[in-house]
Design an enzyme around this catalytic site. Structure first.
Site, short mmCIF file in Angstrom:
data_model
loop_
_atom_site.label_atom_id
_atom_site.label_comp_id
_atom_site.label_asym_id
_atom_site.label_seq_id
_atom_site.Cartn_x
_atom_site.Cartn_y
_atom_site.Cartn_z
CE1 TYR A 132 12.09 31.73 4.57
CE2 TYR A 132 12.36 29.36 4.24
CZ TYR A 132 12.15 30.64 3.73
OH TYR A 132 12.03 30.81 2.39
CE LYS A 169 -0.29 -0.56 4.98
NZ LYS A 169 -1.10 -1.06 6.10
C1 PLP Z 1 -0.18 -1.97 6.72
C2 PLP Z 1 -0.69 -3.27 7.18
C3 PLP Z 1 0.18 -4.36 7.36
C4 PLP Z 1 1.69 -4.24 7.24
O1 PLP Z 1 2.20 -3.61 8.39
P1 PLP Z 1 3.77 -3.44 8.62
O2 PLP Z 1 3.84 -2.91 10.00
O3 PLP Z 1 4.25 -2.47 7.62
O4 PLP Z 1 4.36 -4.78 8.46
C5 PLP Z 1 -0.36 -5.59 7.70
N1 PLP Z 1 -1.69 -5.73 7.86
C6 PLP Z 1 -2.57 -4.70 7.72
C7 PLP Z 1 -4.01 -4.93 7.93
C8 PLP Z 1 -2.09 -3.44 7.39
O5 PLP Z 1 -2.94 -2.43 7.27
#
Ligand code: PLP
Length: 362
Positions: free
Chosen positions: A254, A34
């Site tokens: 800044y 994702k």
């Molecule tokens: C993002 C996600 C993962 C992966 O998590 P990591 O901590 O990056 O390994 C696994 N399961 C679900 C449901 C997620 O949303």
């Protein structure tokens, strides 16, 4: 001259996947891709994960982008579908869906589908985000098993809220709640994210869902990827574009957020929050130039950061490469200096950064 660049080391990616399989030898791997593969490039990363058993994304558009990129593995939608009208898209593209609520189940039960849908039933065992309540489990299970629109080989899953903290009792409680529900069911189980894979071997089950660790980064509190035998996949670099000398007592950047204690030299590097570097990074956040660490000073601006190089003992010059995070400087450490987590830094790398896909050995 290439300025902000994300080198993506595909050799390290394959190495990490092998390491994951060695850590959870009995489990199949759902590689979590994702958010543009955590900022690493969705399709390019997927193309180099031949040995994963499935891919997982959060949105249907991400899944469609994988299919458009020619990827044919099963793809799991971690939030499921959002509307009954999505169901034909799922069927046509062979997407598998999480079921986490009554609306989704009713939409499946009352739709005309051209094929059976592959379903992962998600139970909320304590995260309190997505998932049916434990009390609803048996009824959902029976309805899915009895539904002609659903492939009878359903899978059972839950998600941990505190697996990064091996001292917390929460993960054990979540595992117990889950096990109590599914004990007499023959279906495959899926619990572990990266922190589950690393910290909770009892949770590995039939499928694991690693995300962050595939990219060589640790989800565990106060640890970095190499401590788990992982190799960072992303190396974010840029160049020194100016060097200047300032007197004692000068305020830099800044808001004049940093003041020199003595005469010193500053290297101006071409990287800022416009590239995704965190604006909250505090004075002293390290960068690496010529194999040595130096601290940033003053506010991070959109396109530039100033680095205190003192008397410049190493002869840093305009054009020198600067590593902002990567093998020489864990992104976990930069995240801690910015009061955030490495996930956010990786996801935030912006399109202005040029990506180079490399197969680097050590
Ligand atoms: C993002 C996600 C993962 C992966 O998590 P990591 O901590 O990056 O390994 C696994 N399961 C679900 C449901 C997620 O949303």
């Amino acid at each position: 001259m290439r300025l902000a660049t994300a080198e993506i080391n595909l050799t390290a990616l394959s190495y990490n996947l092998r390491r994951i399989k060695a850590l959870a030898p009995g489990a199949r791997v759902m590689a979590v891709l994702k958010a543009n593969a955590y900022g690493h490039g969705l399709v390019k990363i997927a193309q180099h994960l031949n040995d994963a058993d499935a891919f997982a994304v959060a949105r249907i558009d991400e899944a469609l982008a994988l299919r458009a990129g020619g990827l044919t593995k099963p793809i799991v939608l971690l939030e499921g579908f959002f509307d009954r009208a999505d169901l034909p898209i799922l069927i046509a593209n062979n997407f598998e869906t999480i079921i986490h609520d009554e609306n989704q189940l009713r939409a499946i039960e009352t739709s005309q589908l051209d094929a059976r849908l592959s379903v992962w039933l998600k139970v909320d065992t304590g995260m309190h985000r997505l998932g049916i309540e434990p009390e609803q489990f048996e009824a959902f299970y029976q309805r899915l098993k009895g539904c002609d629109n659903v492939d009878p080989k359903i899978k059972l899953m839950t998600h941990f809220s505190c697996a990064d903290d091996t001292n917390s009792p929460q993960t054990r409680q979540q595992m117990e709640t889950f096990e109590r529900l599914v004990a007499d069911k023959p279906e495959a189980r899926c619990l572990a994210n990266s922190a589950g894979v690393l910290g909770w071997p009892q949770s590995h089950g039939d499928w694991i869902r690693p995300g962050l660790m595939m990219y060589g980064v640790s989800p565990m509190l106060n640890q970095v990827g190499p401590e788990h035998g992982l190799k960072p996949v992303m190396r974010l670099t840029t160049r020194v574009i100016a060097i200047k000398t300032i007197a004692a007592g000068e305020k830099v950047g800044y808001g004049g957020r940093w003041q020199s204690q003595q005469k010193t030299q500053l290297a101006v590097v071409a990287m800022g929050y416009g590239d995704g570097y965190p604006r909250n990074a505090r004075n002293g956040t390290p960068v690496v130039i010529r194999d040595k660490r130096y601290g940033i000073v003053g506010a991070v601006s959109m396109d530039m950061i100033t680095v205190d190089i003192g008397t410049n003992p190493d002869g840093i010059a305009v054009g020198d490469q600067v590593e902002m995070w990567g093998p020489a400087l864990p992104v976990e450490e930069v995240a801690a200096c910015a009061g955030t987590i490495p996930y956010e830094l990786l996801c935030n790398v912006t399109p202005r950064v040029s990506y180079e896909y490399l197969a680097l050995s050590d």
